[in-house]
Design a protein around this motif. Structure first.
Motif, PDB file in Angstrom:
ATOM      1  N   MET A  90       0.845  -1.194   0.000  1.00 43.42           N
ATOM      2  CA  MET A  90       0.000   0.000   0.000  1.00 43.42           C
ATOM      3  C   MET A  90       0.880   1.244   0.000  1.00 43.42           C
ATOM      4  O   MET A  90       1.831   1.324   0.774  1.00 43.42           O
ATOM      5  N   ASN A  91       0.588   2.189  -0.884  1.00 39.13           N
ATOM      6  CA  ASN A  91       1.318   3.445  -0.858  1.00 39.13           C
ATOM      7  C   ASN A  91       0.376   4.588  -0.494  1.00 39.13           C
ATOM      8  O   ASN A  91      -0.768   4.643  -0.952  1.00 39.13           O
ATOM      9  N   VAL A  92       0.881   5.458   0.359  1.00 44.13           N
ATOM     10  CA  VAL A  92       0.063   6.522   0.950  1.00 44.13           C
ATOM     11  C   VAL A  92       0.767   7.862   0.786  1.00 44.13           C
ATOM     12  O   VAL A  92       1.973   7.969   1.018  1.00 44.13           O
ATOM     13  N   ASP A 130      -2.555   4.797  -3.437  1.00 43.04           N
ATOM     14  CA  ASP A 130      -3.725   4.043  -2.966  1.00 43.04           C
ATOM     15  C   ASP A 130      -4.621   4.900  -2.082  1.00 43.04           C
ATOM     16  O   ASP A 130      -5.839   4.802  -2.134  1.00 43.04           O
ATOM     17  N   TYR A 131      -3.977   5.731  -1.245  1.00 45.93           N
ATOM     18  CA  TYR A 131      -4.723   6.658  -0.382  1.00 45.93           C
ATOM     19  C   TYR A 131      -3.985   7.983  -0.302  1.00 45.93           C
ATOM     20  O   TYR A 131      -2.749   8.020  -0.368  1.00 45.93           O
ATOM     21  N   VAL A 132      -4.753   9.050  -0.155  1.00 46.05           N
ATOM     22  CA  VAL A 132      -4.191  10.381   0.064  1.00 46.05           C
ATOM     23  C   VAL A 132      -4.810  10.951   1.337  1.00 46.05           C
ATOM     24  O   VAL A 132      -6.033  11.039   1.452  1.00 46.05           O
ATOM     25  N   LEU A 178     -11.494   2.074   6.062  1.00 50.91           N
ATOM     26  CA  LEU A 178     -10.238   2.780   6.351  1.00 50.91           C
ATOM     27  C   LEU A 178      -9.436   2.144   7.486  1.00 50.91           C
ATOM     28  O   LEU A 178      -8.336   2.591   7.785  1.00 50.91           O
ATOM     29  N   TYR A 179      -9.970   1.116   8.080  1.00 50.71           N
ATOM     30  CA  TYR A 179      -9.228   0.450   9.154  1.00 50.71           C
ATOM     31  C   TYR A 179      -7.977  -0.237   8.612  1.00 50.71           C
ATOM     32  O   TYR A 179      -6.950  -0.319   9.300  1.00 50.71           O
ATOM     33  N   SER A 180      -8.052  -0.735   7.387  1.00 55.17           N
ATOM     34  CA  SER A 180      -6.875  -1.367   6.786  1.00 55.17           C
ATOM     35  C   SER A 180      -5.774  -0.339   6.561  1.00 55.17           C
ATOM     36  O   SER A 180      -4.580  -0.648   6.698  1.00 55.17           O
ATOM     37  N   LEU A 181      -6.164   0.884   6.234  1.00 53.19           N
ATOM     38  CA  LEU A 181      -5.202   1.968   6.063  1.00 53.19           C
ATOM     39  C   LEU A 181      -4.534   2.292   7.397  1.00 53.19           C
ATOM     40  O   LEU A 181      -3.297   2.418   7.466  1.00 53.19           O
ATOM     41  N   LYS A 182      -5.330   2.401   8.430  1.00 46.32           N
ATOM     42  CA  LYS A 182      -4.788   2.697   9.757  1.00 46.32           C
ATOM     43  C   LYS A 182      -3.818   1.614  10.210  1.00 46.32           C
ATOM     44  O   LYS A 182      -2.719   1.909  10.699  1.00 46.32           O
ATOM     45  N   GLU A 183      -4.200   0.355  10.016  1.00 44.27           N
ATOM     46  CA  GLU A 183      -3.341  -0.747  10.437  1.00 44.27           C
ATOM     47  C   GLU A 183      -2.045  -0.794   9.626  1.00 44.27           C
ATOM     48  O   GLU A 183      -0.971  -1.087  10.170  1.00 44.27           O
ATOM     49  N   ALA A 184      -2.138  -0.496   8.343  1.00 53.82           N
ATOM     50  CA  ALA A 184      -0.943  -0.510   7.501  1.00 53.82           C
ATOM     51  C   ALA A 184       0.064   0.541   7.969  1.00 53.82           C
ATOM     52  O   ALA A 184       1.272   0.301   7.968  1.00 53.82           O
TER      53      ALA A 184
END
Length: 237
Positions: free
Chosen positions: A1-3, A26-28, A71-77
């Protein structure tokens, strides 16, 4: 994942940069005093005082508006250091708009620095900052001096890669009218048409944004790089 983490999103370069980042990451995560009137499945907006960003409860702010838990997957990553994180800042103002030299310095130096330190604490390995042509900590011009100081201070944060972008006069659609820039644009714009003096001629906001993302995506580590206005124009082709 890239943020991608970004501050200064509501500005001229910031809006162009946001659109570029939404296509490439993947997320901004955009941070600022208030949220933009923009919705996108990849965009997360956090609002608050940037001077206090290191004390933000970002974990809860991140998932506050999510109903399905996407968005929990983003937080965990981020927490588990499984995301590649890049920080971008186009945060900046003018002394007139800020109201005083002190307020200007607070925005163009202190807020940028706080954001950079916060980005580093989340695991950002690269940081890309929109500075200005003529940035010099020893300059007698307060604006250029401030830009030079924040460039120097960003070096101490410890990113694997730090990109310092120095655009010349910016062309684009500003939200506020700046008479001096309008006059300079009329005088300098023929240089764009003629294709000469790349580091002096005006540069479009979207060109700066494209250059930022292109450099961020390149395999650059353990370095500090100054990117001139002419180089940005070449990178944006």
């Amino acid at each position: 994942m890239n943020v991608a983490l970004i501050s200064g999103t509501s500005g001229m370069v910031g809006m162009q940069l946001l659109h570029q980042l939404l296509n490439q990451y993947d997320y901004v995560i955009s941070v600022g005093r208030r949220k933009l009137a923009l919705k996108h499945q990849k965009l997360v907006q956090l609002e608050g005082d940037l001077l206090e960003i290191k004390s933000w409860d970002w974990e809860n702010l991140l998932v506050a508006d999510t109903l399905g838990g996407e968005l929990y997957s983003l937080k965990e990553a981020i927490l588990e250091q499984k995301a590649e994180i890049h920080g971008f800042s186009s945060l900046g103002t003018t002394i007139k708009q800020a109201g005083s030299k002190e307020k200007f310095y607070q925005i163009d130096h202190d807020m940028v620095m706080r954001f950079a330190e916060w980005a580093k604490s989340l695991g950002a390995t690269k940081f890309l900052y929109v500075s200005a042509s003529g940035a010099n900590k020893d300059s007698s011009i307060f604006y250029s001096q401030t830009k030079g100081k924040i460039e120097e201070d960003l070096k101490s944060v410890g990113f694997d890669f730090l990109g310092l972008f120095r655009p010349s006069l910016l062309l684009g659609n500003r939200s506020e009218f700046r008479l001096g820039e309008q006059i300079a644009t009329l005088v300098m714009k023929p240089l764009v048409w003629l294709g000469v003096f790349k580091n002096l001629r005006p540069i479009y906001d979207y060109q700066v944004a494209k250059a930022l993302v292109k450099i961020a995506k390149a395999q650059k580590t353990n370095s500090v790089e100054i990117i001139s206005s002419g180089e940005m124009q070449d990178l944006s082709k």
